[in-house]
Scaffold this active site. Structure first.
Site, short mmCIF file in Angstrom:
data_model
loop_
_atom_site.label_atom_id
_atom_site.label_comp_id
_atom_site.label_asym_id
_atom_site.label_seq_id
_atom_site.Cartn_x
_atom_site.Cartn_y
_atom_site.Cartn_z
N ARG A 187 1.01 -1.20 0.19
CA ARG A 187 0.11 0.06 -0.13
C ARG A 187 0.92 1.17 0.14
O ARG A 187 0.69 2.27 -0.65
CB ARG A 187 -0.93 -0.14 1.27
CG ARG A 187 -1.90 1.04 1.21
CD ARG A 187 -3.09 0.73 2.19
NE ARG A 187 -4.13 0.10 1.69
CZ ARG A 187 -5.08 -0.60 2.42
NH1 ARG A 187 -4.99 -0.25 3.77
NH2 ARG A 187 -6.07 -1.41 1.92
N THR A 226 -6.87 1.01 7.40
CA THR A 226 -8.58 0.56 7.64
C THR A 226 -8.76 0.08 8.98
O THR A 226 -7.89 -0.12 9.94
CB THR A 226 -8.71 -0.50 6.73
OG1 THR A 226 -8.13 -1.75 6.88
CG2 THR A 226 -8.81 -0.12 5.29
N SER A 242 -13.66 -0.39 6.69
CA SER A 242 -13.60 -1.44 5.83
C SER A 242 -14.66 -2.62 5.84
O SER A 242 -15.20 -3.12 4.95
CB SER A 242 -12.44 -2.00 5.62
OG SER A 242 -11.95 -2.67 6.66
N ASP A 243 -15.30 -2.77 7.19
CA ASP A 243 -16.23 -3.34 7.58
C ASP A 243 -16.84 -3.30 8.92
O ASP A 243 -16.10 -2.53 9.62
CB ASP A 243 -15.74 -5.01 7.56
CG ASP A 243 -14.38 -5.05 8.58
OD1 ASP A 243 -14.69 -5.79 9.63
OD2 ASP A 243 -13.30 -4.62 8.20
#
EC number: 2.4.2.1
Length: 236
Positions: free
Chosen positions: A25, A91, A204-205
């Site tokens: 990333r 995240t 992200s979740d």
């Protein structure tokens, strides 16, 4: 001079660095958003880069997963390479029902089940908080970009696969917005060495609802967060 975990030459890093967990990333950020990019370290494949963003020198480097890994790199970057502003970008999983998938959380403070900051603070509780000037700059940038943000506490967990899911109830009661794995350690190192740190994460979740972002949604939201953060970084 190289450290045990970084083989960059003196002066290779800018004073301001984005600090994602994943070294790939970091590579993506450098190649997508920076100009005049140079890879400056690759020990253990923990890649680090320096380039420019809108004319300002900026670095980006992976931290690895968890407080121990992030703490090692943060310590060496600050102590040996003179990095002054470290901004974790990554995240998290949401806990509170009023936090939505794709929201951006700016971690004003970081709770933790790790003992790392007690080791620094004579076995007392240390308030692991972000630097206000970094936080303020990113909040201002978010407003300019129209980005949906939440500012509050996160929880930096030592275990990804928790044996005590009831702890999520306690976190929600105490107003914790999301769970990640590095911020509390990063904040502790920065305070110890007189540097500035901030954690900015996209949801992200959702741990409660099970909702997850698709890979495309995750990438789009991540890109928006990076641009917002870079625009803040050039004001520092």
């Amino acid at each position: 001079m190289a450290t045990p975990h970084i083989n960059a030459v003196p002066g290779a890093f800018a004073e301001t660095m984005l600090f994602p967990g994943d070294p790939l990333r970091a590579k993506y950020i450098a190649e997508t958003f920076l100009e005049n990019v140079e890879q400056v370290t690759d020990v253990r494949n923990m890649l680090g880069f320096t380039g420019t963003y809108k004319g300002k020198r900026i670095s980006v480097m992976g931290s690895g997963m968890g407080i121990p890994s992030a703490s090692i790199y943060a310590y060496e970057l600050i102590k040996e390479y003179g990095v002054k502003n470290l901004i974790r970008v990554g995240t998290c999983g949401a806990i509170s029902t009023d936090v939505k998938v794709r929201d951006v959380i700016i971690a004003m403070g970081a709770c933790t089940d790790s003992k790392v900051n007690r080791l620094r603070f004579k076995d007392h509780d240390f308030a692991a908080i972000a630097d206000y000037s970094l936080l303020s700059a990113v909040v201002d940038s978010a407003k300019e970009h129209g980005t949906q943000i939440r500012v509050g506490n996160v929880f930096s967990a030592d275990l990804f696969y928790t044996p005590d899911p009831q702890m999520f109830d306690v976190m929600e009661k105490m107003g914790v917005l999301g769970v990640e794995m590095e911020a509390a350690g990063l904040y502790g190192v920065a305070h110890e060495l007189g540097a500035k740190a901030l954690c900015v994460v996209t949801v992200s979740d959702h741990i409660r609802t099970g909702e997850k972002t698709t890979s495309d949604e995750r990438q789009t939201t991540f890109n928006d967060m990076i641009i917002m953060t870079l625009d803040a970084a050039i004001t520092l």
